[in-house]
Design an enzyme around this catalytic site. Structure first.
Site: not given
Length: 392
Positions: A105, A165, A241, A353, A356
């Site tokens: 990143d 991303d 993205w 975030s 699930s």
């Protein structure tokens, strides 16, 4: 599709940028020597050190506010500039001391902070920090497979993967080649773009969050999600993205097939929006589902469309500009912060975030502001307000 949905007006764009700039300025006492946490808690950001992958977005907001203030509130511009310079000092120190930089990143961190500062005010420290960040980023490149690994130890088979991303991290490498004359950064970026787009875009133009490769051969292995609802669904932010990433891929490579990728990924996104046009956190969900939204995805998608229309003509140009302006109208009307007592952020109802039954997510930043959502909201507004020289 959404033919009758209104578009944001020039007056609303100015109103939104006026408020956003004032909100950024009001946050400076708390967030000059500290940075905003990635997500708000009860709609308010807490201060953190410059040690997380998202801190560049807050500095990006400072620079966008500086640009707006130069034109509309000159008395605020010098204060914003000074804060931007303080942040650049922090980012230079961070890369020099290698504080939490073992991941991909570097673009999210250094493009909206240091590249922006270099472009806007000629900051030599910004240039130095960003080139060092580009050098750090290419240490994660795998020649076997031709991609930049997202995170984790480089010699672990379970980490041998990219995520969608990263398409937004690659402009840092193109910029580094332009500034240094060393083509190695650009060459790695191009290889990653081609590998990523070939593998993370499914046949129906939905997207994988992450894609794994064989460590020995570099052959594509399989896609998964860490942040979407399930394998095979389309995580909303990942799809966004893909929109912005494919637009940037075309900007930097000129490969015509990326225009078609952009159209396919964007159309899939638009076709899976609820009635108010602001996506749920996964495009699996729509009106009537008891699931949180991710307003940040709408802003990211709008930025990608506004970038891509520079290379489109006629009806296509008009269509994607209209989509972007409709998305921004939806955010402005129903999601944007209008009262500082409600939040010190800019856009409510984002999801960082969300766990699930089918993913491995941490569960935080759900139905909150988040730093990239605020940044890309301001970026999209700025793109609509003027001919913006992008930080990416």
């Amino acid at each position: 599709m959404f033919e009758n949905m209104p578009v944001i007006t020039d007056d609303e764009i100015k109103e939104a940028l006026d408020f956003s700039t004032k909100q950024v300025v009001s946050n400076l006492p708390e967030f000059t020597y500290k940075f905003q946490k990635a997500y708000s808690e009860d709609n308010f950001y807490q201060p953190i050190e410059n040690n997380y992958w998202t801190t560049g977005f807050w500095t990006g907001e400072v620079w966008l506010a500086y640009e707006y203030a130069l034109e509309h509130a000159p008395h605020l511009a010098e204060e914003l500039k000074k804060v931007g310079e303080i942040h650049i000092d922090s980012f230079l120190d961070r890369i020099d001391r290698k504080i939490e930089v073992e991941h991909h990143d570097m673009g999210f961190l250094y493009s909206p902070s240091c590249v922006a500062g270099y472009k806007l005010i000629g900051s030599e420290k910004g240039k130095e920090a960003a080139i060092k960040a580009a050098e750090q980023l290419i240490t994660r490149y795998h020649p076997i497979g031709e991609f930049i690994q997202a995170w984790g130890a480089m010699d672990e088979p379970g980490n041998y993967r990219l995520i969608i991303d990263c398409l937004l991290n690659l402009p840092l490498l193109y910029w580094a080649s332009e500034e240094t004359g060393d083509l190695k950064y650009r060459e790695i970026a191009e290889k990653h773009i081609h590998t990523a787009i070939k593998n993370v875009i499914r046949d129906d133009y939905s997207t994988w969050h992450t894609f794994f490769f064989n460590m020995q051969t570099g052959e594509p292995d399989h896609g998964e999600t860490c942040q979407g609802y399930r394998n095979g669904s389309a995580w909303a932010r990942g799809q966004a993205w893909g929109i912005y990433g494919s637009a940037l891929a075309y900007r930097y490579t000129g490969r015509k097939e990326y225009v078609e990728i952009f159209k396919g990924v964007t159309n899939y996104f638009m076709e899976h929006l609820p009635k108010d046009m602001v996506p749920f956190w996964d495009l699996e969900f729509t009106d009537g589902d008891d699931q949180p939204r991710d307003s940040s995805s709408a802003s990211i998608a709008a930025c990608g469309m506004l970038e891509m229309i520079k290379s489109l003509d006629g009806e296509e140009k008009a269509l994607y500009k209209k989509y972007a302006m409709q998305l921004m109208k939806a955010l402005f009307d129903n999601y944007a912060v209008k009262d500082p007592s409600v939040s010190n952020g800019l856009v409510l109802h984002s999801t960082y975030s969300n766990r699930s039954p089918y993913n491995t997510c941490n569960h935080y930043g759900v139905d909150e502001c988040n730093s990239w959502g605020d940044y890309f909201y301001m970026e999209a507004l700025t793109r609509l307000h003027k001919d913006w020289k992008l930080y990416w």
